[in-house]
Motif scaffolding. Structure first.
Motif, short mmCIF file in Angstrom:
data_model
loop_
_atom_site.label_atom_id
_atom_site.label_comp_id
_atom_site.label_asym_id
_atom_site.label_seq_id
_atom_site.Cartn_x
_atom_site.Cartn_y
_atom_site.Cartn_z
N ALA A 192 0.82 -1.21 0.00
CA ALA A 192 0.00 0.00 0.00
C ALA A 192 0.86 1.26 0.00
CB ALA A 192 -0.93 0.00 1.21
N ARG A 193 2.04 1.19 0.63
CA ARG A 193 2.90 2.36 0.71
C ARG A 193 3.67 2.61 -0.58
NH1 ARG A 193 5.16 1.11 5.25
NH2 ARG A 193 7.21 0.39 4.56
N LEU A 194 3.98 1.56 -1.34
CA LEU A 194 4.85 1.68 -2.50
C LEU A 194 4.10 1.85 -3.82
CD1 LEU A 194 7.60 -1.02 -1.78
CD2 LEU A 194 7.73 1.46 -1.42
N VAL A 195 2.79 1.70 -3.83
CA VAL A 195 2.08 1.79 -5.11
C VAL A 195 2.30 3.17 -5.73
CG1 VAL A 195 0.29 0.12 -4.51
CG2 VAL A 195 -0.05 2.53 -3.97
N PRO A 196 2.51 3.23 -7.06
CA PRO A 196 2.69 4.52 -7.71
C PRO A 196 1.37 5.28 -7.75
CG PRO A 196 2.63 2.74 -9.33
CD PRO A 196 2.64 2.09 -7.98
N PRO A 197 1.45 6.62 -7.80
CA PRO A 197 0.21 7.40 -7.84
C PRO A 197 -0.55 7.15 -9.13
CG PRO A 197 2.12 8.80 -8.24
CD PRO A 197 2.66 7.46 -7.83
N GLY A 198 -1.85 7.29 -9.06
CA GLY A 198 -2.67 7.10 -10.24
C GLY A 198 -2.72 8.34 -11.11
N PRO A 199 -3.45 8.31 -12.21
CA PRO A 199 -3.53 9.47 -13.11
C PRO A 199 -4.23 10.64 -12.43
CG PRO A 199 -5.17 7.83 -13.70
CD PRO A 199 -4.30 7.19 -12.66
N ALA A 200 -3.86 11.84 -12.81
CA ALA A 200 -4.51 13.03 -12.27
C ALA A 200 -5.97 13.06 -12.71
CB ALA A 200 -3.78 14.28 -12.76
N ALA A 201 -6.84 13.25 -11.76
CA ALA A 201 -8.27 13.29 -12.06
C ALA A 201 -8.99 14.08 -10.98
CB ALA A 201 -8.85 11.87 -12.15
N GLY A 202 -9.98 14.86 -11.38
CA GLY A 202 -10.78 15.60 -10.42
C GLY A 202 -11.79 14.70 -9.73
N ARG A 203 -12.39 15.25 -8.69
CA ARG A 203 -13.34 14.45 -7.90
C ARG A 203 -14.51 13.96 -8.73
NH1 ARG A 203 -15.08 17.04 -2.30
NH2 ARG A 203 -12.81 16.80 -2.09
N GLU A 204 -15.01 14.81 -9.63
CA GLU A 204 -16.15 14.40 -10.46
C GLU A 204 -15.77 13.29 -11.43
OE1 GLU A 204 -17.98 17.65 -12.41
OE2 GLU A 204 -18.59 18.68 -10.57
N GLU A 205 -14.56 13.38 -12.01
CA GLU A 205 -14.13 12.34 -12.94
C GLU A 205 -13.94 11.01 -12.23
OE1 GLU A 205 -11.05 11.78 -16.69
OE2 GLU A 205 -10.53 13.20 -15.08
#
Length: 387
Positions: A40-53
């Motif tokens: 859980a600590r090492l997972v790469p960040p996901g794509p940038a997305a707003g709350r609605e998306e």
């Protein structure tokens, strides 16, 4: 989705004596809780997305998963066993939750596996202070490896049917959909988001139906995987010697000259074990190929742009960079990709000869599953099973 603690930690330390030897479960050698935290600590960040998306993709995946069951069942001509408990809704998760869920799946699969300890005199006395210290270090190291591997894979998986969680308690499997990866992939492929999300859900629902319509299959796959794991871990001296083969074979593996392409783990197997793996891989190829064919055959009435999605997705599988190809080869992911293609060719070949009802004889029991040779030659399976 957090990994549970105490009871597993207690059971992981249990050992038992059988005559002159002592045995422990795999849980004594793997710190699954550490693996879950590290993943859980090492997972790469996901794509940038707003709350609605984010809300849109999560809601769309839940809806698509709920709607996939009917078309998949109708196309495959398979129906869930009514004696089974109802399937829970699909879980739409982020990368960290997927990684933690898969640590739990590894725990469910491997923790019951019994490992014989080396006889006294070959290593520290079982249960002694040195043995406990070595085991503690080994548990953390192995747990760390599990967590690191799953963190790496967490950005690559679109969806998954978790076969192993709940298998011993009689609980249903879990259908997981990884929202950030679906979002990233549909952007990369420049496909219609609604169609792509339905397409992904059709594939995973096909997997859920394979096991829901044929309850024996889930138990069979679990038992085969556990027996192979126990066999691989039963001979520490041979295993250590085979690690030397990994070091000697690594340069050829990196150049793609190992032939099988099944990753470093393939080098750790004796000829007999390798044959057992081949048979299990043949069944995995059937499952993956069947799901691929079903998802594509459901048709444009559900996924209007299915042909475009399939073409671009297949091209994406082939078009990775050289570093990514090396990593995929080391982890055995190239072999996974071949499973889709080999299995789909088998399913298509059988369908041409005997149709869906004839193909579905494959689910009647272990004896009807295809051998590795039959996956490569669908007509041989038809002749053996249908005469």
């Amino acid at each position: 989705m957090d990994a549970p603690g105490g009871p597993h930690a207690d059971s992981a330390q249990r050992s038992r004596s059988t005559g002159r030897s002592e045995e422990r479960t795999v849980g004594a050698f793997v710190d699954f809780d550490l693996g879950a935290r590290l993943a859980a600590r090492l997972v790469p960040p996901g794509p940038a997305a707003g709350r609605e998306e984010v809300a849109d993709v999560v809601g769309a995946l839940r809806e698509a998963a709920a709607e996939a069951a009917g078309p998949v069942s109708a196309t495959a001509r398979l129906h869930r066993d009514p004696a089974l408990a109802p399937e829970p809704p699909a879980l739409v998760v982020d990368r960290a939750s997927w990684a933690r869920a898969n640590v739990e799946a590894f725990r469910a699969l491997l923790e019951p596996v019994v490992v014989p300890l080396p006889p006294a005199g070959r290593t520290a006395r079982p249960g002694g202070r040195a043995d406990r210290a070595a085991t503690a270090v080994g548990r953390r190291t192995t747990g760390g490896e599990v967590g690191t591997l799953l963190a790496f894979l967490s950005s690559r998986v679109l969806g998954q049917f978790d076969v192993f969680s709940g298998v011993d308690s009689g609980g249903p499997g879990r259908l997981l959909l990884v929202a950030p990866n679906v979002l990233q992939t549909e952007r990369d492929l420049r496909v219609v988001p609604a169609d792509f999300r339905r397409w992904v859900c059709l594939h995973e629902e096909a997997h859920r139906l394979q096991f829901g319509a044929n309850p024996w299959l889930r138990r069979w796959v679990t038992d085969q995987a556990r027996e192979l794991s126990a066999d691989l871990l039963a001979q520490p001296r041979d295993l250590a010697e085979r690690f030397g083969g990994v070091v000697r074979g690594l340069p050829d593996l990196l150049r793609g000259e190992q032939g099988s392409g099944a990753g470093v783990a393939d080098l750790l197997q004796t000829p007999g074990q390798r044959e057992r793996v081949r048979r299990l891989v043949a069944v995995m190829s059937l499952l993956e190929g069947h799901a691929d064919v079903v998802m594509d055959d459901v048709g444009p009435q559900v996924v209007p742009t299915v042909a475009t999605i399939r073409a671009r997705f297949t091209e994406r599988r082939r078009g990775r960079g050289s570093l990514d190809q090396v990593v995929r080869r080391l982890l055995g992911l190239d072999a996974k990709t071949r499973q889709y293609a080999d299995g789909a060719r088998f399913v298509r070949g059988v369908l041409r000869e005997v149709g869906w009802d004839g193909l579905n004889v494959v689910w009647s029991g272990p004896g009807s599953l295809p051998s590795p040779e039959e996956v490569a030659d669908p007509g041989a399976w038809v002749r053996r099973v249908h005469g």
